[in-house]
Design an enzyme around this catalytic site. Structure first.
Site, short mmCIF file in Angstrom:
data_model
loop_
_atom_site.label_atom_id
_atom_site.label_comp_id
_atom_site.label_asym_id
_atom_site.label_seq_id
_atom_site.Cartn_x
_atom_site.Cartn_y
_atom_site.Cartn_z
N ARG A 212 -2.99 -10.16 5.08
CA ARG A 212 -3.54 -10.28 3.72
C ARG A 212 -2.48 -9.73 2.77
NH1 ARG A 212 -6.14 -7.07 0.15
NH2 ARG A 212 -7.76 -8.01 -1.13
N LYS B 173 0.81 -1.21 0.00
CA LYS B 173 0.00 0.00 0.00
C LYS B 173 0.85 1.27 0.00
CE LYS B 173 -4.33 -2.01 1.35
NZ LYS B 173 -5.34 -2.28 2.39
N1 PMM Z 1 -7.44 -4.02 1.17
C1 PMM Z 1 -7.86 -4.09 -0.11
C2 PMM Z 1 -8.92 -4.95 -0.45
N2 PMM Z 1 -9.51 -5.74 0.46
N3 PMM Z 1 -9.68 -6.49 2.69
C3 PMM Z 1 -9.27 -6.42 3.96
N4 PMM Z 1 -9.86 -7.19 4.89
N5 PMM Z 1 -8.27 -5.59 4.36
C4 PMM Z 1 -7.62 -4.78 3.49
O1 PMM Z 1 -6.73 -4.02 3.91
C5 PMM Z 1 -8.04 -4.80 2.11
C6 PMM Z 1 -9.09 -5.69 1.76
C7 PMM Z 1 -7.16 -3.22 -1.10
O2 PMM Z 1 -7.06 -3.69 -2.35
P1 PMM Z 1 -6.13 -4.94 -2.87
O3 PMM Z 1 -7.05 -6.11 -2.97
O4 PMM Z 1 -5.67 -4.51 -4.22
O5 PMM Z 1 -5.04 -5.13 -1.86
#
Ligand code: PMM
Length: 283
Positions: A255, A215
């Site tokens: 994640r 990020k």
């Molecule tokens: N960040 C993204 C998407 N989904 N879900 C959770 N639980 N936590 C996060 O920080 C999060 C998420 C941002 O987009 P990406 O799929 O491209 O990383």
């Protein structure tokens, strides 16, 4: 926080965006076959769960209809389930959550913590699966402007507490809820670090998922000569450092885009923790 017991491994959630426009892997896995292959690779690399998403949440991203989202994710979840790979569904839509769980997903991950779709809480209660409730203030086009906190740790903690109360009131079993600070969501660079550095202060004993992978705030932290690391993949080492620190702090899960790097970091944390001398030991 429920500290991961000494040596117990933090869970690795591998990111699989079946979208044309996600910030790091957008467009790479938009085709079903490529997405399935990527999910299998994540599992092979050590992901405990593959988090399948069909809607980008990158700053400024446009929303897609639940039908489009479902068509993107369900075949991928079905195929990964058939291959024995555990999946979660990254969605803000209750109908997508239900279709994904029926196709085999075992966790619902909602970046809006149930705020987008009024039917989400009751759906998750009915499905009886784990639910990741992320801290969220608004949809993508508006979120950066909502990064205004007097005390980000206290405010995120209070807003997540309110989500837990609402979810439990709708019938979700409390122990099914995992909290996520929503790094990068209504949080521009400086708001993210206090949430990471004080996990226990806002999570207060609940399970925590950390989603820092690649990020922008990591790009800012590793700036060289005042220039942020703009390419998301250049933020991978910083991501791995966060994985190790989050695991050492007792996070339930991370994640990440690169599951192998995360698993390696977690092995290091386990070796370190297991070598620690018992409490009260003195030479
Ligand atoms: N960040 C993204 C998407 N989904 N879900 C959770 N639980 N936590 C996060 O920080 C999060 C998420 C941002 O987009 P990406 O799929 O491209 O990383």
């Amino acid at each position: 926080m429920q500290p991961a017991e000494r040596g117990a491994r933090t869970l690795v959630m591998g990111i699989l965006n079946v979208t044309p426009d996600s910030f790091s892997d957008g467009g790479l896995y938009a085709e079903v076959d490529a997405a399935i292959a990527r999910g299998l690779q994540l599992a092979h690399d050590g992901a405990d769960l593959v988090d399948v998403g069909g809607e980008s949440t990158r700053p400024g991203a446009a929303r897609v209809t639940p039908d489009v989202e479902r068509d993107r994710v369900v075949p991928v979840i079905r195929a990964l389930t058939a291959a024995g790979v555990a999946t979660s569904i990254d969605t803000m839509n209750a109908s997508t959550a239900r279709a994904a769980v029926e196709a085999g997903a075992s966790v619902v991950n909602d970046v809006s913590g149930g705020l987008t779709d009024d039917a989400m809480a009751a759906t998750v209660a009915d499905l009886a699966v784990d639910f990741v409730a992320m801290h969220w203030r608004a949809h993508s086009p508006a979120m950066d402007a909502l990064d205004a906190y007097e005390d980000v740790v206290a405010e995120v903690g209070a807003e997540l507490d309110a989500r837990v109360d609402a979810l439990v009131a709708a019938g979700v079993a409390e122990q099914r809820i995992v909290l996520d600070p929503g790094l990068g969501f209504a949080k521009v660079t400086d708001s993210n670090w206090p949430l990471l550095a004080n996990l226990d202060a806002w999570a207060r004993g609940r399970r925590v998922l950390v989603g820092a992978s690649r990020k922008r705030f990591l790009g800012a932290a590793i700036a060289r000569d005042g220039v942020d690391a703009a390419d998301p993949t250049a933020r991978e080492h910083a991501t791995t450092a966060v994985t190790a620190l989050a695991a050492a702090a007792g996070a339930w899960g991370v994640r990440v885009h690169d599951a192998r790097a995360a698993v390696d970091a977690l092995h290091v944390v386990s070796a370190w923790e297991n070598a620690r001398r018992p409490e009260g030991w003195a030479p």
